[in-house]
Scaffold this active site. Structure first.
Site, mmCIF file in Angstrom:
data_model
loop_
_atom_site.group_PDB
_atom_site.id
_atom_site.type_symbol
_atom_site.label_atom_id
_atom_site.label_comp_id
_atom_site.label_asym_id
_atom_site.label_seq_id
_atom_site.Cartn_x
_atom_site.Cartn_y
_atom_site.Cartn_z
ATOM 1 N N GLU A 25 -30.693 9.298 -8.022
ATOM 2 C CA GLU A 25 -29.901 10.392 -7.435
ATOM 3 C C GLU A 25 -30.534 11.754 -7.729
ATOM 4 O OE1 GLU A 25 -26.705 12.240 -9.443
ATOM 5 O OE2 GLU A 25 -26.484 10.621 -10.912
ATOM 6 N N LYS A 86 -24.068 20.411 -3.855
ATOM 7 C CA LYS A 86 -23.810 19.113 -4.504
ATOM 8 C C LYS A 86 -23.093 18.261 -3.454
ATOM 9 C CE LYS A 86 -20.642 17.089 -7.860
ATOM 10 N NZ LYS A 86 -19.571 17.394 -8.826
ATOM 11 N N VAL A 106 -23.776 10.236 -6.995
ATOM 12 C CA VAL A 106 -23.876 8.768 -6.986
ATOM 13 C C VAL A 106 -23.375 8.233 -5.642
ATOM 14 C CG1 VAL A 106 -22.912 6.657 -8.012
ATOM 15 C CG2 VAL A 106 -23.786 8.500 -9.488
ATOM 16 N N ASP A 138 -7.705 14.529 -9.679
ATOM 17 C CA ASP A 138 -9.170 14.600 -9.667
ATOM 18 C C ASP A 138 -9.792 13.240 -9.987
ATOM 19 O OD1 ASP A 138 -11.828 15.228 -9.774
ATOM 20 O OD2 ASP A 138 -11.623 16.934 -11.124
ATOM 21 N N SER A 140 -13.244 11.012 -8.931
ATOM 22 C CA SER A 140 -14.540 11.112 -8.256
ATOM 23 C C SER A 140 -14.625 10.177 -7.051
ATOM 24 C CB SER A 140 -15.661 10.758 -9.234
ATOM 25 O OG SER A 140 -16.896 10.728 -8.544
ATOM 26 N N ALA A 141 -15.248 10.695 -5.997
ATOM 27 C CA ALA A 141 -15.491 9.868 -4.804
ATOM 28 C C ALA A 141 -16.494 8.744 -5.104
ATOM 29 C CB ALA A 141 -15.998 10.736 -3.663
ATOM 30 N N ASP A 142 -17.158 8.795 -6.262
ATOM 31 C CA ASP A 142 -18.034 7.669 -6.644
ATOM 32 C C ASP A 142 -17.222 6.373 -6.694
ATOM 33 O OD1 ASP A 142 -20.010 9.571 -7.062
ATOM 34 O OD2 ASP A 142 -20.087 9.341 -9.242
ATOM 35 N N LYS A 159 -19.025 9.241 -19.088
ATOM 36 C CA LYS A 159 -18.833 10.189 -20.191
ATOM 37 C C LYS A 159 -17.370 10.269 -20.565
ATOM 38 C CE LYS A 159 -22.647 13.416 -20.121
ATOM 39 N NZ LYS A 159 -23.435 13.493 -18.882
HETATM 40 N N1 PSU Z 1 -21.820 12.101 -14.797
HETATM 41 C C1 PSU Z 1 -22.840 12.373 -15.653
HETATM 42 N N2 PSU Z 1 -23.907 13.076 -15.192
HETATM 43 C C2 PSU Z 1 -24.004 13.503 -13.891
HETATM 44 C C3 PSU Z 1 -22.916 13.182 -13.006
HETATM 45 C C4 PSU Z 1 -21.868 12.480 -13.499
HETATM 46 O O1 PSU Z 1 -22.777 11.983 -16.813
HETATM 47 O O2 PSU Z 1 -24.990 14.147 -13.521
HETATM 48 C C5 PSU Z 1 -23.018 13.580 -11.549
HETATM 49 C C6 PSU Z 1 -23.369 12.365 -10.667
HETATM 50 O O3 PSU Z 1 -24.177 12.802 -9.590
HETATM 51 C C7 PSU Z 1 -22.008 11.924 -10.156
HETATM 52 C C8 PSU Z 1 -21.328 13.264 -9.973
HETATM 53 O O4 PSU Z 1 -22.051 11.190 -8.970
HETATM 54 O O5 PSU Z 1 -21.748 14.029 -11.098
HETATM 55 C C9 PSU Z 1 -19.830 13.112 -9.939
HETATM 56 O O6 PSU Z 1 -19.236 14.325 -9.593
HETATM 57 P P1 PSU Z 1 -17.680 14.383 -9.251
HETATM 58 O O7 PSU Z 1 -16.990 14.130 -10.555
HETATM 59 O O8 PSU Z 1 -17.472 15.781 -8.733
HETATM 60 O O9 PSU Z 1 -17.439 13.326 -8.230
HETATM 61 MN MN MN Z 2 -13.665 15.732 -8.767
#
Ligand code: PSU
Ligand code: MN
Length: 303
Positions: A25, A86, A106, A138, A140-142, A159
């Site tokens: 990524e 992003k 991701v 909140d 994540s869309a992951d 994390k």
């Molecule tokens: N978690 C980490 N390091 C990162 C990310 C997540 O420990 O760099 C990044 C990844 O690209 C992940 C994104 O897909 O943050 C998730 O962001 P969000 O929570 O806004 O979906």
């Molecule tokens: Mn988010």
């Protein structure tokens, strides 16, 4: 092939020849790690994957083109870009149509890598359910992407800035296989164990590849998450990380950070509070994930 997708010659010929390819990524480059470590690790990851005998494919969007297999020059550019979006699933169309630069999360990396026909993807930590999600929603869309797109993501867990129990519940609801790599304890990124147990694990790359083949065969749809703990020598004690995380979360609350800015903000705070220790661990675990993903990709091609 769609007009927005560009696959590098090296990646294309590897895929055509049925060789092992591992996607990487780019949000980690633009929003996860500071310059110049971001560029160094991006190139080190590619080197580690090659050393294992697979071909790396770093994914990113340059002037509206979704590129699978960024060149060294493109990675270097991206590592220094200030205005890069992003990009997750919802952002892909605007970034492409408006010819913007986008780093892929991701979720977005999965989508683009799958379009190219890649089966394995290595990252550091996945997005998840944030703490307090019961009030701010909140998530994540992951997490929904894992249920949709057929890519196996090798990570070091998530994390502890996130709500890990809720993250595991969400993945279970979505029917996403979450499989420990030689462990039955969900790893917490900087630490080898979160205290949360996993129902499934594989012992090695061959078992992981067999699981992926079974998934293909059963045509269940969606992808898989393989959780590979940080190497013992690089791990940080859980109580130390917990203290960093409390401080980082307090800063986010104080400054009212919301939306897609939350994860990058917390990552930057952690780096600051830990005096770079979190970054060191981050580099070690992601390299380890890249190697494991390469071995699984090779075993998958051989199976
Ligand atoms: N978690 C980490 N390091 C990162 C990310 C997540 O420990 O760099 C990044 C990844 O690209 C992940 C994104 O897909 O943050 C998730 O962001 P969000 O929570 O806004 O979906
Ligand atoms: Mn988010």
């Amino acid at each position: 092939m769609n007009e927005f997708l560009e696959i590098s010659a090296e990646v294309k010929s590897a895929l055509d020849a049925g060789k092992a390819v591992v996607a990487l990524e780019s949000t980690i480059i633009t929003h996860g790690l500071p310059w110049p470590q971001n560029k160094e690790i991006a190139l080190d990851l590619e080197a580690a994957i090659r050393e294992e005998g697979a071909v790396p494919a770093t994914v990113g969007i340059i002037e509206g083109k979704m590129i699978v297999g960024l060149s060294e020059a493109q990675v270097t550019d991206m590592a220094q870009m200030k205005d890069v979006v992003k990009a997750s699933r919802r952002d892909l169309a605007t970034v492409c149509a408006l010819k913007q630069n986008g780093s892929t999360t991701v979720a977005a990396t999965m989508i683009i890598a799958a379009m190219a026909g890649i089966r394995l993807f290595a990252t550091g930590g996945i997005g998840g359910v944030h703490r307090g999600a019961e009030s701010d929603f909140d998530i994540s869309a992951d997490l929904t992407e894992f249920a949709k797109t057929p890519i196996c993501v090798v990570c070091a867990g998530a994390k502890s800035i996130l709500d890990l129990p809720k993250t595991l519940e969400f993945l279970e609801t979505q029917g996403v296989p979450l499989v420990g790599f030689n462990t039955k304890n969900f790893p917490a990124f900087h630490s080898r164990e979160s205290g949360l147990s996993l129902d499934a694990s594989v012992a090695n790359a061959e078992e992981a590849a067999a699981m992926l083949k079974a998934r293909d065969h059963l045509a269940l749809g969606g992808g898989e998450v393989i959780a590979n703990p940080i190497p013992e020598v690089d791990a940080i004690a859980k109580d130390v990380v917990d203290q960093w995380v409390s401080k980082a979360l307090a800063m986010a609350a104080e400054q009212g950070v919301t939306g897609k800015a939350v994860t990058p903000f917390l990552l930057a705070q952690l780096a600051d509070i830990s005096d770079g220790e979190s970054i060191k661990a981050n580099l070690a675990l992601i390299l380890n994930n890249a190697r494991v993903a390469a071995r699984i990709a090779i075993a998958y091609c051989d199976a």
